[in-house]
Design an enzyme around this catalytic site. Sequence first.
Site, mmCIF file in Angstrom:
data_model
loop_
_atom_site.group_PDB
_atom_site.id
_atom_site.type_symbol
_atom_site.label_atom_id
_atom_site.label_comp_id
_atom_site.label_asym_id
_atom_site.label_seq_id
_atom_site.Cartn_x
_atom_site.Cartn_y
_atom_site.Cartn_z
ATOM 1 N N ARG A 1 -2.402 15.056 -15.099
ATOM 2 C CA ARG A 1 -1.244 15.937 -14.911
ATOM 3 C C ARG A 1 0.071 15.167 -15.041
ATOM 4 O O ARG A 1 1.103 15.759 -15.360
ATOM 5 C CB ARG A 1 -1.346 16.654 -13.565
ATOM 6 C CG ARG A 1 -1.196 15.769 -12.351
ATOM 7 C CD ARG A 1 -1.756 16.413 -11.094
ATOM 8 N NE ARG A 1 -3.207 16.518 -11.169
ATOM 9 C CZ ARG A 1 -3.957 17.117 -10.235
ATOM 10 N NH1 ARG A 1 -3.379 17.661 -9.181
ATOM 11 N NH2 ARG A 1 -5.263 17.168 -10.368
ATOM 12 N N LYS B 1 -12.979 5.316 -9.460
ATOM 13 C CA LYS B 1 -14.130 6.196 -9.413
ATOM 14 C C LYS B 1 -15.396 5.396 -9.121
ATOM 15 O O LYS B 1 -15.444 4.185 -9.328
ATOM 16 C CB LYS B 1 -14.317 6.906 -10.766
ATOM 17 C CG LYS B 1 -13.218 7.871 -11.174
ATOM 18 C CD LYS B 1 -13.523 8.440 -12.553
ATOM 19 C CE LYS B 1 -12.444 9.403 -13.037
ATOM 20 N NZ LYS B 1 -12.482 10.670 -12.315
#
Length: 461
Positions: free
Chosen positions: A317, A243
Amino acid sequence: MPSFQIFDRPSRFCGPGSDTKQLYAVTPSDIDKPDALPDSFRRFARAAGFSAREGELLIAPSGDGGIGGALFGLGQKGAPFAAGRLSRLLPAGDWALARFDGDVAQALIGFAAGGYRFERYLKPSSATQVRLAIPDSCDAAAIERTVAAIFLARDLINTPANDMQPDHLEQVFESLAGHYGATFGAIRGDELLKAGFPLIHAVGRAGEKAPRLMEMRWGRKGARTITLVGKGVCFDTGGLDIKSAAGMGLMKKDMGGAANVMALALMIMDAGLDVDLRVIVPSVENAIAGNAFRPGDIYRSRKGLTVQIDNTDAEGRLILADALTYADEELPDLLIDMATLTGAARVALGPDIAPFFTDSDALAEKLSANGERLSDPLWRMPLFAGYDARLKTAIADLTNAPAGGMAGAITAALFLKRFVGRARTWAHFDIYGHAPADRDFGPAGGEAQAIRALFETIRTN
């Protein structure tokens, strides 16, 4: 206070008594109603130009020059959480709501939540707090446990990652279990591979603290089975798909799903609901090291489905996939997962509304009704089967990051759905877990979302 909290906090409430000052929460029309206010308060309100606009406070003097009471404006709508301002506006001391034409319990919860402050890293304040009396007509225990749950979720999310790694989260989780006599266990590090949790291991193995799967059980065997699963990514660098600095700024909150399911579990256990409760938290740090998982890697999940890693920043996830498979193996009556999963959910609904996905119309209707009644905003999103094809990839069963970026919250929910097949009812919550600005209900920072609506749905079902 009967409820567990991560940090010691004094109660925001006091018992009704003669030493409390009277507080009248009124709408503009109440000022002229003969039975709404004592004559002396009504005359003083008119003389002072008090209009009862939302959040307006007027301190009324006593005959000896002290404080005789107060008037608080609710505005035309009479919003209960406007009472959150009272913890900041009222003079210190004990107060009692002499008038509130609405849900008093919700107003008291709003008052306490509005007074929350995260001060673990600040000098302790010696100031006397404002407290409100809980009237005999209200369920004091229910109000206290709700506030304790909100504060627990906020405290966990607000704690920076240097003090909230997987081992720290485990300590809090184990303490919560111990407080309510629940059983607790954890599988850590390479033991995850032996126990069949390869995706949790892959995501967390580069972290300084070992990845782990934590599990708590409480309640009556044979009762309705409620299983809660919470994403516990204690910090998310994005992994090798790193990020930006701005994107990492709030990533201490990426364990917000775990914080909220632990807070919901607190409410369930403290209320003594007749359920068989199971809480599962996979916890990792998505870090960068020589053994970090890579774009293009393919891993076989606990369920046996292979997953191609097309973005290491879609890690939540992955750990949920193994945890949901594990949860699903016991055929729970209700399976809930909560996660700070996608930016797409925030684009769709903003930070304050909790999106949820479920195939159950009955559950969705109950959740929506309870959320509206309790001012705990949430919104059902579609599990649109037409987007399921986007999860396909040429050399594995699934991709963790479909190309194009469209419908990201829906495709993430569809990915998780692949790992749930036996639970009688399932819902996935893609929460934000953070308030970007101060509100009546509390300051900017970590937030409890959807747990009040979920608790009421579980309690009344």
